[in-house]
Design an enzyme around this catalytic site. Structure first.
Site, PDB file in Angstrom:
ATOM      1  N   ASP A   1       0.854  -1.188   0.000  1.00 19.45           N
ATOM      2  CA  ASP A   1       0.000   0.000   0.000  1.00 19.45           C
ATOM      3  C   ASP A   1       0.895   1.245   0.000  1.00 19.45           C
ATOM      4  OD1 ASP A   1      -3.200   0.542   0.979  1.00 19.45           O
ATOM      5  OD2 ASP A   1      -1.780   2.220   1.100  1.00 19.45           O
TER       6      ASP A   1
ATOM      7  N   HIS B   1     -10.158  -5.193  -3.515  1.00 24.75           N
ATOM      8  CA  HIS B   1      -8.855  -5.389  -2.880  1.00 24.75           C
ATOM      9  C   HIS B   1      -9.060  -5.812  -1.437  1.00 24.75           C
ATOM     10  CE1 HIS B   1     -10.009  -1.158  -2.649  1.00 24.75           C
ATOM     11  NE2 HIS B   1      -9.388  -1.078  -1.487  1.00 24.75           N
TER      12      HIS B   1
END
Ligand code: 5GP
Length: 120
Positions: free
Chosen positions: A33, A104
């Site tokens: 991320d 996700h």
């Protein structure tokens, strides 16, 4: 909601935007991320175009669903998170505060993660 092929994760899948890859198989990609919320914060996405977990679980095949959850587990094991433990999370829609409209699953780890949700 129709799938928007210009969303940021679609661009990552097409190689138009870079990512730090953690795991990849025929059906899924996992990458760090960009704004980590834990020492380890990785996103696992299917390569096929699904807006959200709701879209995925209502329209994907049983094999696709199995492959995707195997990819989540494979990613966590590759990160050596199985023993210390970790958290997975998927935000869905407005109340879930989903920002990117491509399914996700977040993997968080690397420390004791504390309570699951903050209080209002
Ligand atoms: P959501 O709120 O939709 O569940 O999570 C979206 C996540 O995508 C956020 O944690 C955000 O930091 C991450 N993100 C947004 N843009 C990018 C990007 O361009 N690259 C990467 N690696 N992560 C991103």
């Amino acid at each position: 909601m129709a799938y928007d092929s210009e969303n940021i994760f679609a661009k990552i899948l097409r190689g138009e935007i870079p990512c730090t890859k953690v795991y990849e198989d025929d059906h899924a990609l996992a990458f760090e991320d960009i704004n980590p919320q834990a020492p380890i914060h990785v996103l696992v996405i299917p390569k096929a175009a699904y807006v959200s977990m709701d879209d995925f679980t209502s329209t994907a095949s049983d094999a696709e669903i199995a492959n995707f959850f195997q990819a989540v587990g494979n990613t966590a094991r590759q990160l050596e998170l199985a023993e210390p433990g970790y958290r997975i999370l998927a935000n869905i829609g407005d109340d879930g505060m989903q920002e990117v409209p491509h399914l996700h699953v977040h993997i968080f780890g690397g420390k004791k993660l504390g309570p699951m949700l903050t209080r209002d």
